[in-house]
Design a protein around this motif. Structure first.
Motif, PDB file in Angstrom:
ATOM      1  N   ARG A 198       4.544  -9.512  -7.345  1.00 56.13           N
ATOM      2  CA  ARG A 198       5.694 -10.406  -6.660  1.00 56.13           C
ATOM      3  C   ARG A 198       6.652  -9.469  -6.035  1.00 56.13           C
ATOM      4  O   ARG A 198       7.043  -8.433  -6.678  1.00 56.13           O
ATOM      5  N   MET A 199       7.110  -9.750  -4.827  1.00 56.94           N
ATOM      6  CA  MET A 199       8.419  -9.164  -4.323  1.00 56.94           C
ATOM      7  C   MET A 199       9.533  -9.342  -5.205  1.00 56.94           C
ATOM      8  O   MET A 199      10.193 -10.541  -5.256  1.00 56.94           O
ATOM      9  N   LEU A 200      10.147  -8.417  -5.573  1.00 64.62           N
ATOM     10  CA  LEU A 200      11.382  -8.383  -6.437  1.00 64.62           C
ATOM     11  C   LEU A 200      12.493  -8.284  -5.635  1.00 64.62           C
ATOM     12  O   LEU A 200      13.585  -9.131  -5.996  1.00 64.62           O
ATOM     13  N   MET A 201      12.532  -7.350  -4.869  1.00 61.98           N
ATOM     14  CA  MET A 201      13.888  -7.273  -3.899  1.00 61.98           C
ATOM     15  C   MET A 201      13.096  -6.755  -2.367  1.00 61.98           C
ATOM     16  O   MET A 201      12.364  -6.083  -2.353  1.00 61.98           O
ATOM     17  N   ILE A 202      14.149  -7.026  -1.679  1.00 56.76           N
ATOM     18  CA  ILE A 202      13.667  -6.674  -0.131  1.00 56.76           C
ATOM     19  C   ILE A 202      15.144  -6.254   0.273  1.00 56.76           C
ATOM     20  O   ILE A 202      16.272  -6.860   0.345  1.00 56.76           O
ATOM     21  N   LEU A 236      10.878  -3.697  -3.253  1.00 58.76           N
ATOM     22  CA  LEU A 236      10.370  -3.490  -4.644  1.00 58.76           C
ATOM     23  C   LEU A 236       9.548  -4.497  -5.114  1.00 58.76           C
ATOM     24  O   LEU A 236       9.945  -5.689  -5.076  1.00 58.76           O
ATOM     25  N   VAL A 237       8.319  -3.930  -5.644  1.00 58.85           N
ATOM     26  CA  VAL A 237       7.152  -5.174  -5.931  1.00 58.85           C
ATOM     27  C   VAL A 237       6.990  -4.846  -7.460  1.00 58.85           C
ATOM     28  O   VAL A 237       6.729  -3.603  -7.814  1.00 58.85           O
ATOM     29  N   VAL A 238       6.860  -5.777  -8.130  1.00 63.46           N
ATOM     30  CA  VAL A 238       6.338  -5.496  -9.550  1.00 63.46           C
ATOM     31  C   VAL A 238       4.999  -6.299  -9.860  1.00 63.46           C
ATOM     32  O   VAL A 238       4.526  -7.403  -9.190  1.00 63.46           O
ATOM     33  N   ARG A 239       4.434  -5.983 -10.746  1.00 61.57           N
ATOM     34  CA  ARG A 239       3.003  -6.492 -10.997  1.00 61.57           C
ATOM     35  C   ARG A 239       3.209  -7.927 -11.910  1.00 61.57           C
ATOM     36  O   ARG A 239       3.790  -8.018 -12.948  1.00 61.57           O
ATOM     37  N   VAL A 274       5.684  -1.106 -11.285  1.00 62.38           N
ATOM     38  CA  VAL A 274       6.437  -1.415 -10.013  1.00 62.38           C
ATOM     39  C   VAL A 274       6.177  -0.292  -8.857  1.00 62.38           C
ATOM     40  O   VAL A 274       5.826   0.709  -9.009  1.00 62.38           O
ATOM     41  N   SER A 275       6.063  -0.891  -7.683  1.00 61.33           N
ATOM     42  CA  SER A 275       6.000   0.147  -6.602  1.00 61.33           C
ATOM     43  C   SER A 275       7.221  -0.249  -5.603  1.00 61.33           C
ATOM     44  O   SER A 275       7.735  -1.124  -5.502  1.00 61.33           O
ATOM     45  N   GLY A 285      10.680 -12.658  -3.865  1.00 58.04           N
ATOM     46  CA  GLY A 285       9.902 -13.843  -4.794  1.00 58.04           C
ATOM     47  C   GLY A 285       8.438 -14.322  -4.142  1.00 58.04           C
ATOM     48  O   GLY A 285       7.623 -14.780  -4.793  1.00 58.04           O
ATOM     49  N   GLN A 286       8.124 -13.632  -2.962  1.00 55.04           N
ATOM     50  CA  GLN A 286       6.724 -13.656  -2.608  1.00 55.04           C
ATOM     51  C   GLN A 286       5.814 -13.106  -3.313  1.00 55.04           C
ATOM     52  O   GLN A 286       5.911 -11.956  -3.867  1.00 55.04           O
ATOM     53  N   VAL A 287       4.715 -13.888  -3.365  1.00 56.74           N
ATOM     54  CA  VAL A 287       3.537 -13.400  -4.303  1.00 56.74           C
ATOM     55  C   VAL A 287       2.261 -13.354  -3.558  1.00 56.74           C
ATOM     56  O   VAL A 287       2.028 -13.936  -2.569  1.00 56.74           O
ATOM     57  N   ASP A 288       1.658 -11.876  -3.696  1.00 61.14           N
ATOM     58  CA  ASP A 288       0.496 -11.576  -2.856  1.00 61.14           C
ATOM     59  C   ASP A 288      -0.554 -11.207  -3.761  1.00 61.14           C
ATOM     60  O   ASP A 288      -0.161 -10.645  -4.795  1.00 61.14           O
TER      61      ASP A 288
END
Length: 222
Positions: free
Chosen positions: A114-118, A104-107, A192-193, A133-136
């Motif tokens: 930012r990766m919110l959940m994996i 789950l990734v948020v803008r 969110v994606s 928490g990873q940011v891309d």
């Protein structure tokens, strides 16, 4: 490291930079390594670390290596709590159904996601593993492309964004990590994606359909 502008507090900026450094160094850092990374004297680094320790945001082990501390968990708990609570069973179902890591990734900003959940699959022979928490960059990787595809068409946007908008999901190959693929779809009504990270995609349309169903399921609950 992020740049400091005239409206920021340098001391607070440096303290937060220490936390970001420690995220990338799970084995910890020495005080000298922290000082060198920040470009400050060891005395300044010591004061910063002592302040973070007082708030239980970092700690030192018996070898004097500085690591993150449990106080960060308390701070992070309320962040997007409703979203994470609703997303967890959807991600778990998606991961088990596809035998791939679901995310789950948020803008996070105009430029970053930012990766919110994996959630990693329990029964897969192998899967991609990475940290929350990873940011891309938002314009690279299926998660960011899916976020952009939920916006109105923009001048100069990547063809991959236009394609994702038409298909309802985005696909990427090796854009964030070499040899790692992604399939993601935007969650309706949110920046969110939701998607999958895997080593190989056998059928883009089938995985895209599954991811879109999961994203729509989550969107209906929000």
């Amino acid at each position: 490291m992020s740049e400091l502008d005239s409206g920021m507090s340098k001391t607070l900026h440096n303290g937060l930079e220490i936390l970001e450094l420690l995220v990338a160094q799970p084995r910890g850092m020495t005080l000298t390594e922290v000082a060198d990374a920040l470009g400050v004297h060891r005395t300044v680094a010591h004061r910063l670390v002592r302040t973070l320790e007082a708030h239980r945001l970092c700690k030192r082990d018996r070898d004097k290596r500085i690591t993150l501390a449990a106080g960060l968990v308390r701070l992070a708990e309320p962040v997007e709590q409703d979203l994470r609570t609703l997303a967890l069973p959807v991600l778990e179902d998606l991961a088990e159904k596809t035998k791939a890591s679901a995310h789950l990734v948020v803008r996070d900003s105009d430029e970053e996601a930012r990766m919110l959940m994996i959630v990693e699959p329990r029964m897969a022979r192998m899967h991609v593993s990475f940290r929350a928490g990873q940011v891309d960059p938002v314009n690279r990787g299926s998660a960011g492309l899916a976020l952009l595809s939920a916006q109105p068409p923009a001048s100069g946007e990547r063809e991959a964004v236009t394609t994702a908008r038409r298909r309802g999901f985005a696909v990427s190959y090796g854009e964030v990590v070499p040899s790692v693929c992604g399939v993601s779809a935007p969650v309706p009504g949110r920046e969110v994606s939701l998607g999958l990270t895997l080593f190989e995609i056998e059928d883009e349309d089938e995985l895209g359909r599954i991811v879109c169903e999961a994203a729509n399921r989550l969107g209906a609950q929000l």
